[in-house]
Design a protein around this motif. Structure first.
Motif, PDB file in Angstrom:
ATOM      1  N   PHE A   1      17.418 -23.149  -6.161  1.00 17.72           N
ATOM      2  CA  PHE A   1      15.967 -23.255  -6.180  1.00 17.72           C
ATOM      3  C   PHE A   1      15.540 -24.490  -6.972  1.00 17.72           C
ATOM      4  O   PHE A   1      16.204 -24.882  -7.929  1.00 17.72           O
ATOM      5  N   SER A   2      14.413 -25.052  -6.579  1.00 19.49           N
ATOM      6  CA  SER A   2      13.796 -26.116  -7.372  1.00 19.49           C
ATOM      7  C   SER A   2      12.289 -25.919  -7.288  1.00 19.49           C
ATOM      8  O   SER A   2      11.772 -25.398  -6.308  1.00 19.49           O
ATOM      9  N   GLY A   3      11.605 -26.312  -8.349  1.00 17.91           N
ATOM     10  CA  GLY A   3      10.159 -26.158  -8.372  1.00 17.91           C
ATOM     11  C   GLY A   3       9.647 -26.216  -9.780  1.00 17.91           C
ATOM     12  O   GLY A   3      10.367 -26.574 -10.716  1.00 17.91           O
ATOM     13  N   ASP A   4       8.372 -25.841  -9.933  1.00 18.31           N
ATOM     14  CA  ASP A   4       7.714 -25.908 -11.229  1.00 18.31           C
ATOM     15  C   ASP A   4       8.265 -24.880 -12.216  1.00 18.31           C
ATOM     16  O   ASP A   4       8.215 -25.079 -13.417  1.00 18.31           O
ATOM     17  N   VAL A   5       8.769 -23.765 -11.706  1.00 16.10           N
ATOM     18  CA  VAL A   5       9.334 -22.728 -12.563  1.00 16.10           C
ATOM     19  C   VAL A   5      10.843 -22.690 -12.311  1.00 16.10           C
ATOM     20  O   VAL A   5      11.280 -22.489 -11.179  1.00 16.10           O
ATOM     21  N   PRO A   6      11.647 -22.914 -13.345  1.00 18.50           N
ATOM     22  CA  PRO A   6      13.100 -22.912 -13.130  1.00 18.50           C
ATOM     23  C   PRO A   6      13.621 -21.517 -12.790  1.00 18.50           C
ATOM     24  O   PRO A   6      13.301 -20.541 -13.457  1.00 18.50           O
ATOM     25  N   ILE A   7      14.402 -21.446 -11.733  1.00 24.30           N
ATOM     26  CA  ILE A   7      15.059 -20.202 -11.328  1.00 24.30           C
ATOM     27  C   ILE A   7      16.541 -20.518 -11.222  1.00 24.30           C
ATOM     28  O   ILE A   7      16.922 -21.483 -10.543  1.00 24.30           O
ATOM     29  N   PRO A   8      17.382 -19.734 -11.876  1.00 19.58           N
ATOM     30  CA  PRO A   8      18.826 -20.007 -11.806  1.00 19.58           C
ATOM     31  C   PRO A   8      19.364 -19.789 -10.392  1.00 19.58           C
ATOM     32  O   PRO A   8      18.819 -19.003  -9.615  1.00 19.58           O
ATOM     33  N   ASP A   9      20.441 -20.519 -10.069  1.00 19.11           N
ATOM     34  CA  ASP A   9      21.116 -20.317  -8.791  1.00 19.11           C
ATOM     35  C   ASP A   9      21.571 -18.863  -8.708  1.00 19.11           C
ATOM     36  O   ASP A   9      21.862 -18.228  -9.720  1.00 19.11           O
ATOM     37  N   GLN A  10      21.623 -18.353  -7.478  1.00 19.80           N
ATOM     38  CA  GLN A  10      21.996 -16.962  -7.274  1.00 19.80           C
ATOM     39  C   GLN A  10      23.031 -16.866  -6.161  1.00 19.80           C
ATOM     40  O   GLN A  10      23.050 -17.686  -5.250  1.00 19.80           O
ATOM     41  N   GLU A  11      23.879 -15.857  -6.253  1.00 16.68           N
ATOM     42  CA  GLU A  11      24.835 -15.553  -5.192  1.00 16.68           C
ATOM     43  C   GLU A  11      24.623 -14.106  -4.783  1.00 16.68           C
ATOM     44  O   GLU A  11      24.325 -13.255  -5.621  1.00 16.68           O
ATOM     45  N   GLN A  12      24.763 -13.858  -3.488  1.00 17.13           N
ATOM     46  CA  GLN A  12      24.534 -12.518  -2.956  1.00 17.13           C
ATOM     47  C   GLN A  12      25.569 -12.241  -1.876  1.00 17.13           C
ATOM     48  O   GLN A  12      25.887 -13.121  -1.070  1.00 17.13           O
ATOM     49  N   THR A  13      26.105 -11.022  -1.847  1.00 14.97           N
ATOM     50  CA  THR A  13      27.034 -10.589  -0.810  1.00 14.97           C
ATOM     51  C   THR A  13      26.462  -9.334  -0.178  1.00 14.97           C
ATOM     52  O   THR A  13      25.965  -8.455  -0.882  1.00 14.97           O
ATOM     53  N   SER A  14      26.522  -9.262   1.153  1.00 16.68           N
ATOM     54  CA  SER A  14      26.041  -8.078   1.859  1.00 16.68           C
ATOM     55  C   SER A  14      26.929  -7.822   3.070  1.00 16.68           C
ATOM     56  O   SER A  14      27.691  -8.698   3.491  1.00 16.68           O
TER      57      SER A  14
END
Length: 144
Positions: free
Chosen positions: A38-51
């Motif tokens: 993610f990138s933008g005005d509010v920092p959001i950490p990278d995420q990993e998801q498995t389904s």
């Protein structure tokens, strides 16, 4: 909200329209791994998801099978081929927030990979996301 939109978007990668060729996807139990940045005005950490999801031949041939979960989304472009798919969609949340996504998927029989790029305006400012997706058939669906 992003996770709620992500699963249908990834599942849409296996959706087909009425096409002359059936996409090169083997029915069965599939595992998806997604890496989101993610990138933008509010920092959001990278995420990993498995389904995991059971994909039937009917699902592959009947494109509406996966669209049940994307009621708030409109597919604006879809190009389905035997070896992959390109699509774009716009999703609107109940609060009016809109997200646009553009995806490219490659189908390899018992595996798939692709990228999804999205952008949205939020009350906290603009946000961009990039998703790298891999999928692989891990066996038969339960009950088969």
């Amino acid at each position: 909200m992003i996770a709620r939109l992500l699963v249908p978007a990834l599942a849409l990668g296996l959706v087909t329209a009425a096409v002359a060729e059936t996409p090169n996807i083997e029915p069965g139990l599939w595992e998806y791994k997604n890496k989101m940045s993610f990138s933008g005005d509010v920092p959001i950490p990278d995420q990993e998801q498995t389904s995991e999801e059971c994909i039937t031949m009917e699902d592959i041939q009947d494109g509406d099978a996966f669209l049940d979960d994307v009621e708030e989304c409109e597919v604006t472009r879809k190009d389905v081929r035997r070896d992959g798919m390109d699509y774009a969609m716009t999703c609107t949340q109940p609060d009016g927030t809109q997200m646009t996504m553009v995806a490219t998927m490659q189908f390899n029989g018992d595996s798939a990979e692709g990228t999804i790029d999205g952008s949205m305006e939020t009350p906290m400012g603009a946000m961009e996301m990039s998703i790298a997706m891999t999928g692989r058939r891990i066996g038969d669906c339960p009950g088969e």
